[in-house]
Design an enzyme around this catalytic site. Structure first.
Site, PDB file in Angstrom:
ATOM      1  N   SER A   1       0.719  -1.258  -0.034  1.00 35.24           N
ATOM      2  CA  SER A   1       0.054   0.102   0.010  1.00 35.24           C
ATOM      3  C   SER A   1       0.830   1.329  -0.006  1.00 35.24           C
ATOM      4  O   SER A   1       1.604   1.460  -1.151  1.00 35.24           O
ATOM      5  CB  SER A   1      -1.005  -0.010   1.062  1.00 35.24           C
TER       6      SER A   1
ATOM      7  N   ASP B   1      -2.855   6.067  -3.493  1.00 40.32           N
ATOM      8  CA  ASP B   1      -1.617   5.829  -2.781  1.00 40.32           C
ATOM      9  C   ASP B   1      -1.036   4.500  -3.502  1.00 40.32           C
ATOM     10  O   ASP B   1      -1.359   4.126  -4.768  1.00 40.32           O
ATOM     11  CB  ASP B   1      -1.863   5.029  -1.389  1.00 40.32           C
TER      12      ASP B   1
ATOM     13  N   ASP C   1      -1.101   1.036  -3.932  1.00 40.20           N
ATOM     14  CA  ASP C   1      -2.002  -0.131  -4.604  1.00 40.20           C
ATOM     15  C   ASP C   1      -3.319   0.674  -4.883  1.00 40.20           C
ATOM     16  O   ASP C   1      -4.244  -0.143  -5.270  1.00 40.20           O
ATOM     17  CB  ASP C   1      -2.190  -1.038  -3.306  1.00 40.20           C
TER      18      ASP C   1
ATOM     19  N   ASP D   1      -5.981   1.649  -3.363  1.00 35.91           N
ATOM     20  CA  ASP D   1      -7.296   1.526  -2.645  1.00 35.91           C
ATOM     21  C   ASP D   1      -7.783   2.738  -1.785  1.00 35.91           C
ATOM     22  O   ASP D   1      -8.942   2.624  -1.194  1.00 35.91           O
ATOM     23  CB  ASP D   1      -7.272   0.305  -1.930  1.00 35.91           C
TER      24      ASP D   1
END
Length: 453
Positions: A109, A246, A248, A250
């Protein structure tokens, strides 16, 4: 210490814990546990093979970790669809879209490039409950599946993975983004290819920064944890808004045309009111965490929207949303869950719908964000204290009561013990920055004195 944290297994890639050996063994244990459910047994009875979707963000360690995960799954008789580099929410969507038995995302992340993680999604693309994660941990030391011959798994490229995800995102929009000028900061992460493509396909004029991943620069001075660059880029480009992902993707945060930050609370406020107006906000309820700003609660009350709060963490928000069937929830940090279209936080989905509301209503982002007043919030981490006594110590509870009484309806106090460290987080909201700081410092001093180790 348990292997699984609040968001999968995470740590320094190739360090003491997150090794290729662990990735392989974890995949084998996952195949054992998730291959025993009713859905998996029904699939086998119908002569079908177990299937898993695997994706990763662009960290260099993702190559060896995904290879190890795929080897572990295939050696357990699971067919693997390798989706390559895609956002976490794309992996979750694809699990459900192709009716896979489960999915694995390799990402850390917003963490630095040296870190990585392994996140597992169950059938339907939903996060695993704690009890299933515990079973997988226990299975690490138990016998593995070892099929031979034609029973071993196949690994093949998921060729249309990105296209499926883009079509899904575009199909969720109430209108196009024609005429909107958007700056995207992709954090040199998993959204670097798919986010600009999707916003352009939706009709927006797009300027892109932070979209040149080299495996080492993910989140490095860019993305949703470093908003200075996108704020400058929006102003310089004369854009209508900026969307920052960010690593990843999400989550997303936004900046308006003047470069001012629009955080997750404000985004949720905008979307909640818009969904209610369109009759799409189930039970007129928004789910968020205890850290959400007092201004969000007040704004929602003014619009007839009920707010349910959970512990900090998007998994707890999601659990409550699933229990109540609610359609919108999220965190101040930018994890926003729109359950009509996603099973997890999705930064692309959130950004697209935020932009779509600007076009639909013909308003600037600043005008939309004015639906709530952000109360000044001061957070102080007090370390070296006995976090277990924060709720019971009379000196602390008296200080909290005094601060709460003085603030009245114009503020809020929250003391939150860390789940793992000898630390207590003191958060105070007030009508002014000075009042919030004064009360936070006073309470922090009391916590430090009364709970010192």
């Amino acid at each position: 210490m348990p292997l699984f944290g609040t968001d999968g297994v995470r740590g320094l890639a190739n360090g003491e814990v997150l090794t290729a050996e662990l990735a392989l063994t974890l995949a084998q244990a996952t195949a054992v546990v998730l291959g025993q459910g009713r859905t998996a047994e029904a699939r086998r009875a119908a002569g079908k093979r177990l299937t898993a979707v695997v994706a990763r963000d662009p960290r260099i360690s993702g190559h060896f970790l995904s290879a190890a995960v795929e080897a572990g799954l295939a050696s357990s008789g699971v067919d693997v669809l390798d989706a390559g580099t895609l956002p976490t929410p794309a992996a979750a969507f694809l699990v459900g879209d192709v009716d896979a038995d489960f999915g694995v995302m390799i990402s850390a992340s917003h963490n630095p490039a040296a870190d990585n993680g392994i996140k597992i999604f169950a059938s339907g693309g939903v996060k695993l409950p704690d009890v299933v994660e515990k079973r997988i941990e226990e299975a690490l030391t138990q016998p593995k599946l070892q099929p031979t011959g034609a029973a071993v798994g196949r690994i093949r490229r998921f060729a249309d993975a990105e296209d499926r995800y883009v079509v899904h995102l575009l199909g969720s929009l109430p209108n196009t983004l024609d005429g909107l000028r958007v700056v995207l900061d992709c954090a040199h992460g998993a959204a670097s290819g798919v986010s600009p493509e999707t916003f352009r396909d939706a009709g927006a004029e797009v300027t892109v920064i932070g979209a040149d991943p080299d495996g080492l620069n993910i989140n490095d001075g860019v993305g949703s944890t470093h908003l200075d660059q996108i704020a400058r880029a929006v102003v310089e480009a004369g854009a209508d808004l900026g969307i920052a992902h960010d690593g990843d993707a999400d989550r997303c945060l936004a900046v308006d045309a003047q470069g001012r930050i629009v955080d997750g609370d404000q985004i949720m406020a905008i979307l909640a009111v818009a969904l209610k107006d369109r009759g799409r906000l189930l039970d007129d309820t928004l789910v968020t965490t205890v850290m959400s700003n007092l201004g969000l609660h007040r704004a929602m009350a003014e619009h007839g929207i009920r707010v349910e709060t959970t512990a900090v963490g998007d998994r707890y928000v999601l659990e409550r949303m699933n229990e109540g069937g609610f359609s919108l929830g999220g965190e101040q940090s930018g994890h926003v869950i729109m359950s009509d279209f996603a099973t997890t936080g999705d930064g692309l989905l959130t950004g697209l719908h935020l932009a779509a509301e600007m076009v639909r209503q013909g308003k600037t982002l600043a005008e939309l964000a004015s639906v709530m007043t952000v109360y000044p919030q001061v957070l102080i981490n007090v370390s070296g204290v006995d976090r277990t006594r924060v709720a019971d110590d009379p000196g602390v509870t008296d200080a909290v009561a005094a601060a709460t009484a003085e603030l009245g309806d114009a503020g809020r106090v929250l003391l939150r013990p860390s789940g793992t460290e000898p630390l207590v987080r003191v958060m105070v909201e007030a009508a002014s920055e000075d009042d919030a700081k004064r009360h936070a410092e006073t309470l922090a001093a009391v916590v430090r004195e009364r709970l010192a180790l």
